[in-house]
Write a protein that holds these residues in place. Structure first.
Motif, PDB file in Angstrom:
ATOM      1  N   LEU A  23       0.804  -0.966  -0.300  1.00  0.00           N
ATOM      2  CA  LEU A  23       0.651  -0.268   0.039  1.00  0.00           C
ATOM      3  C   LEU A  23       0.999   1.092   0.277  1.00  0.00           C
ATOM      4  N   ILE A  24       1.856   1.130   0.725  1.00  0.00           N
ATOM      5  CA  ILE A  24       3.109   2.379   0.721  1.00  0.00           C
ATOM      6  C   ILE A  24       3.158   2.836  -0.370  1.00  0.00           C
ATOM      7  N   GLY A  25       3.798   1.445  -1.198  1.00  0.00           N
ATOM      8  CA  GLY A  25       4.728   1.619  -2.477  1.00  0.00           C
ATOM      9  C   GLY A  25       3.860   1.517  -3.646  1.00  0.00           C
ATOM     10  N   LEU A  26       3.076   1.383  -3.798  1.00  0.00           N
ATOM     11  CA  LEU A  26       1.394   1.969  -4.219  1.00  0.00           C
ATOM     12  C   LEU A  26       1.374   3.486  -4.063  1.00  0.00           C
ATOM     13  N   ALA A  27       1.046   4.036  -3.215  1.00  0.00           N
ATOM     14  CA  ALA A  27       0.562   5.283  -2.443  1.00  0.00           C
ATOM     15  C   ALA A  27       1.615   6.030  -3.212  1.00  0.00           C
ATOM     16  N   GLY A  28       2.582   5.494  -3.318  1.00  0.00           N
ATOM     17  CA  GLY A  28       3.919   6.656  -3.602  1.00  0.00           C
ATOM     18  C   GLY A  28       3.919   6.513  -5.119  1.00  0.00           C
ATOM     19  N   ALA A  29       3.545   5.552  -5.510  1.00  0.00           N
ATOM     20  CA  ALA A  29       4.104   5.708  -7.120  1.00  0.00           C
ATOM     21  C   ALA A  29       2.202   6.495  -7.966  1.00  0.00           C
ATOM     22  N   GLY A  30       1.456   6.061  -6.933  1.00  0.00           N
ATOM     23  CA  GLY A  30       0.149   7.191  -7.408  1.00  0.00           C
ATOM     24  C   GLY A  30       0.873   8.801  -7.364  1.00  0.00           C
ATOM     25  N   MET A  31       2.128   9.261  -6.166  1.00  0.00           N
ATOM     26  CA  MET A  31       1.509  10.751  -5.647  1.00  0.00           C
ATOM     27  C   MET A  31       3.427  10.818  -6.722  1.00  0.00           C
ATOM     28  N   PHE A  32       3.907   9.815  -7.128  1.00  0.00           N
ATOM     29  CA  PHE A  32       5.063  10.093  -8.037  1.00  0.00           C
ATOM     30  C   PHE A  32       3.976  10.478  -9.458  1.00  0.00           C
ATOM     31  N   GLY A  33       3.125   9.833 -10.416  1.00  0.00           N
ATOM     32  CA  GLY A  33       2.740  10.231 -11.335  1.00  0.00           C
ATOM     33  C   GLY A  33       1.331  10.867 -11.247  1.00  0.00           C
ATOM     34  N   ALA A  34       0.754  11.289  -9.700  1.00  0.00           N
ATOM     35  CA  ALA A  34      -0.156  12.690 -10.276  1.00  0.00           C
ATOM     36  C   ALA A  34       0.304  13.894 -10.300  1.00  0.00           C
ATOM     37  N   ARG A  35       1.967  13.752  -9.263  1.00  0.00           N
ATOM     38  CA  ARG A  35       2.100  15.429  -9.805  1.00  0.00           C
ATOM     39  C   ARG A  35       2.331  15.808 -11.076  1.00  0.00           C
TER      40      ARG A  35
END
Length: 118
Positions: A23-35
């Motif tokens: 979940l942490i990894g997916l949230a990080g990937a999501g945040m990195f993409g959402a930027r």
């Protein structure tokens, strides 16, 4: 196996096998993409290419979250570590430069207000 690597059973209804680290990894990937959405909106409003400070905060947070997943989960994936280490460093340095530049602009504005041209 640590608690962070154990499957979250309450998410079993989704059919996905999720762990806290995942979940942490997916949230990080999501945040990195959402930027990129943040950058797109800022550029559209300014009608020119703009990289807002929030872009760098999201880059740093997303990279560090994804990096922690690859470092500390049971994955221990060297490819993921390398893939997220450079963006984390770049985002941290860019954020440092952006903050420093903003501070210098505030000082220059304060100096010009305190010492107006004659």
């Amino acid at each position: 196996m640590s608690a962070m690597d154990k499957e979250l059973l309450w998410l079993g209804w989704t059919g996905l096998h999720m762990t806290p680290w995942k979940l942490i990894g997916l949230a990080g990937a999501g945040m990195f993409g959402a930027r990129w959405v943040v950058q797109f909106v800022a550029s559209r409003r300014a009608r020119r290419p703009v990289i807002p400070r929030l872009f760098w905060y999201m880059s740093l947070a997303g990279s560090l979250m994804a990096l922690s997943y690859f470092l500390f989960s049971s994955k221990q994936d060297a490819v993921g570590v390398l893939q997220n280490l450079l963006p984390a460093f770049t985002a941290a340095y860019s954020l440092f430069l952006d903050v420093r530049h903003g501070h210098e602009q505030k000082l220059a504005a304060h100096d010009s207000a305190a010492h107006p041209a004659r």
